[in-house]
Design a protein around this motif. Structure first.
Motif, PDB file in Angstrom:
ATOM      1  N   ARG A  38      62.243  -6.050  84.961  1.00  0.00           N
ATOM      2  CA  ARG A  38      62.093  -5.171  83.445  1.00  0.00           C
ATOM      3  C   ARG A  38      61.134  -6.128  82.494  1.00  0.00           C
ATOM      4  NH1 ARG A  38      68.477  -9.441  83.228  1.00  0.00           N
ATOM      5  NH2 ARG A  38      67.157 -11.291  84.601  1.00  0.00           N
ATOM      6  N   GLN A  39      61.584  -6.592  81.508  1.00  0.00           N
ATOM      7  CA  GLN A  39      60.683  -7.004  80.452  1.00  0.00           C
ATOM      8  C   GLN A  39      60.859  -7.416  79.028  1.00  0.00           C
ATOM      9  OE1 GLN A  39      56.427  -5.534  80.028  1.00  0.00           O
ATOM     10  NE2 GLN A  39      55.660  -6.666  80.371  1.00  0.00           N
ATOM     11  N   ALA A  40      60.673  -8.568  79.344  1.00  0.00           N
ATOM     12  CA  ALA A  40      61.708  -8.606  77.852  1.00  0.00           C
ATOM     13  C   ALA A  40      60.011  -9.123  77.026  1.00  0.00           C
ATOM     14  CB  ALA A  40      62.135 -10.201  78.222  1.00  0.00           C
ATOM     15  N   PRO A  41      60.573  -9.492  75.275  1.00  0.00           N
ATOM     16  CA  PRO A  41      59.096 -10.168  74.771  1.00  0.00           C
ATOM     17  C   PRO A  41      58.640 -11.345  75.155  1.00  0.00           C
ATOM     18  CG  PRO A  41      60.894  -8.811  73.672  1.00  0.00           C
ATOM     19  CD  PRO A  41      61.312  -9.018  75.152  1.00  0.00           C
ATOM     20  N   GLY A  42      56.865 -10.772  75.409  1.00  0.00           N
ATOM     21  CA  GLY A  42      56.508 -12.285  76.074  1.00  0.00           C
ATOM     22  C   GLY A  42      56.684 -12.875  77.595  1.00  0.00           C
ATOM     23  N   LYS A  43      57.058 -11.831  77.797  1.00  0.00           N
ATOM     24  CA  LYS A  43      57.033 -11.841  79.450  1.00  0.00           C
ATOM     25  C   LYS A  43      56.189 -10.885  80.553  1.00  0.00           C
ATOM     26  CE  LYS A  43      61.167 -15.151  78.755  1.00  0.00           C
ATOM     27  NZ  LYS A  43      62.567 -16.328  79.859  1.00  0.00           N
ATOM     28  N   GLN A  44      56.308 -11.613  81.573  1.00  0.00           N
ATOM     29  CA  GLN A  44      55.591 -10.383  82.276  1.00  0.00           C
ATOM     30  C   GLN A  44      56.992 -10.001  82.844  1.00  0.00           C
ATOM     31  OE1 GLN A  44      53.894 -13.009  85.445  1.00  0.00           O
ATOM     32  NE2 GLN A  44      51.951 -12.573  84.224  1.00  0.00           N
ATOM     33  N   ARG A  45      56.508  -8.550  83.413  1.00  0.00           N
ATOM     34  CA  ARG A  45      57.489  -7.497  83.367  1.00  0.00           C
ATOM     35  C   ARG A  45      58.008  -8.540  85.221  1.00  0.00           C
ATOM     36  NH1 ARG A  45      56.441  -1.020  84.347  1.00  0.00           N
ATOM     37  NH2 ARG A  45      56.318  -1.592  82.124  1.00  0.00           N
ATOM     38  N   GLU A  46      59.310  -7.925  85.396  1.00  0.00           N
ATOM     39  CA  GLU A  46      60.255  -8.866  87.040  1.00  0.00           C
ATOM     40  C   GLU A  46      61.381  -8.049  87.699  1.00  0.00           C
ATOM     41  OE1 GLU A  46      62.992 -12.722  86.198  1.00  0.00           O
ATOM     42  OE2 GLU A  46      64.146 -11.206  84.645  1.00  0.00           O
ATOM     43  N   LEU A  47      60.854  -7.944  88.826  1.00  0.00           N
ATOM     44  CA  LEU A  47      62.318  -7.180  89.519  1.00  0.00           C
ATOM     45  C   LEU A  47      63.136  -7.756  88.690  1.00  0.00           C
ATOM     46  CD1 LEU A  47      62.713  -5.648  92.494  1.00  0.00           C
ATOM     47  CD2 LEU A  47      62.211  -7.601  93.368  1.00  0.00           C
ATOM     48  N   VAL A  60      66.984  -9.701  92.360  1.00  0.00           N
ATOM     49  CA  VAL A  60      66.702 -11.347  91.866  1.00  0.00           C
ATOM     50  C   VAL A  60      68.082 -11.759  91.690  1.00  0.00           C
ATOM     51  CG1 VAL A  60      66.588 -11.295  89.508  1.00  0.00           C
ATOM     52  CG2 VAL A  60      65.068 -12.440  90.134  1.00  0.00           C
ATOM     53  N   ASP A  61      67.565 -13.490  92.035  1.00  0.00           N
ATOM     54  CA  ASP A  61      68.743 -14.782  92.000  1.00  0.00           C
ATOM     55  C   ASP A  61      69.605 -14.694  90.162  1.00  0.00           C
ATOM     56  OD1 ASP A  61      67.343 -16.934  93.827  1.00  0.00           O
ATOM     57  OD2 ASP A  61      68.293 -15.470  94.482  1.00  0.00           O
ATOM     58  N   SER A  62      69.177 -14.462  89.141  1.00  0.00           N
ATOM     59  CA  SER A  62      69.455 -14.269  87.932  1.00  0.00           C
ATOM     60  C   SER A  62      70.354 -13.297  87.577  1.00  0.00           C
ATOM     61  CB  SER A  62      68.242 -14.829  86.704  1.00  0.00           C
ATOM     62  OG  SER A  62      67.899 -13.493  87.231  1.00  0.00           O
ATOM     63  N   VAL A  63      70.663 -11.861  88.631  1.00  0.00           N
ATOM     64  CA  VAL A  63      71.468 -11.141  88.860  1.00  0.00           C
ATOM     65  C   VAL A  63      72.142 -10.962  89.549  1.00  0.00           C
ATOM     66  CG1 VAL A  63      69.790  -9.658  87.075  1.00  0.00           C
ATOM     67  CG2 VAL A  63      69.549  -9.011  89.503  1.00  0.00           C
ATOM     68  N   LYS A  64      71.910 -12.091  90.901  1.00  0.00           N
ATOM     69  CA  LYS A  64      73.268 -11.505  92.026  1.00  0.00           C
ATOM     70  C   LYS A  64      75.024 -11.699  91.876  1.00  0.00           C
ATOM     71  CE  LYS A  64      69.717 -12.639  95.481  1.00  0.00           C
ATOM     72  NZ  LYS A  64      69.369 -14.024  96.888  1.00  0.00           N
ATOM     73  N   GLY A  65      75.767 -11.224  92.081  1.00  0.00           N
ATOM     74  CA  GLY A  65      77.239 -10.950  92.056  1.00  0.00           C
ATOM     75  C   GLY A  65      77.577 -10.129  90.093  1.00  0.00           C
ATOM     76  N   ARG A  66      76.050 -10.054  89.726  1.00  0.00           N
ATOM     77  CA  ARG A  66      76.558  -9.418  88.312  1.00  0.00           C
ATOM     78  C   ARG A  66      76.136  -7.674  88.620  1.00  0.00           C
ATOM     79  NH1 ARG A  66      74.115 -11.582  83.989  1.00  0.00           N
ATOM     80  NH2 ARG A  66      72.752 -12.226  84.713  1.00  0.00           N
ATOM     81  N   PHE A  67      75.198  -7.590  88.698  1.00  0.00           N
ATOM     82  CA  PHE A  67      74.051  -6.318  88.983  1.00  0.00           C
ATOM     83  C   PHE A  67      74.321  -5.502  90.513  1.00  0.00           C
ATOM     84  CE2 PHE A  67      70.797  -7.286  85.661  1.00  0.00           C
ATOM     85  CZ  PHE A  67      72.025  -7.196  84.121  1.00  0.00           C
TER      86      PHE A  67
END
Length: 114
Positions: A38-47, A60-67
């Motif tokens: 994913r790529q948010a405005p003004g940010k780099q594309r991330e896994l 990625v840690d930020s989505v573990k348990g949700r995605f």
């Protein structure tokens, strides 16, 4: 010509869910490692998540348990089930298929907002 076509994005309220799909025109889909980025405005594309041919997954840690990433080789489709969405999940989501060559989809917009 190889094509990856994402769908399923949209506008959702915080706490809501979406399921993204990625249909690939790959001749031997089952051997590819698939990924969602994913790529948010003004940010780099991330896994966000990957799944190997053997079904091994990484998040990625930020989505573990949700995605949850999954694949259906018969349908040549990758999925990303996204639950408990947060405003910081807002981004364009891209599908990637990788073997010796890497293929990308065109992206689908996900907006999490009240």
């Amino acid at each position: 010509q190889v094509q990856l076509v994402e769908s399923g994005g949209g506008l959702v309220q915080p706490g809501g869910s979406l399921r993204l799909s990625c249909v690939a025109s790959l001749s031997i889909f089952s051997i590819y490692t698939l990924g969602w980025y994913r790529q948010a405005p003004g940010k780099q594309r991330e896994l966000v998540a990957t799944i190997t041919r053997d079904g091994n997954t990484v998040y990625v840690d930020s989505v573990k348990g949700r995605f949850t990433i999954s694949r259906d080789n018969a349908k040549k489709t990758a999925y990303l089930q996204m639950n408990s969405l947060k405003p910081e999940d807002t981004a364009v989501y891209y599908c990637k298929a990788q073997l010796q060559v890497t293929y990308w989809g065109q992206g689908t917009q996900v907006t999490v907002s009240s």
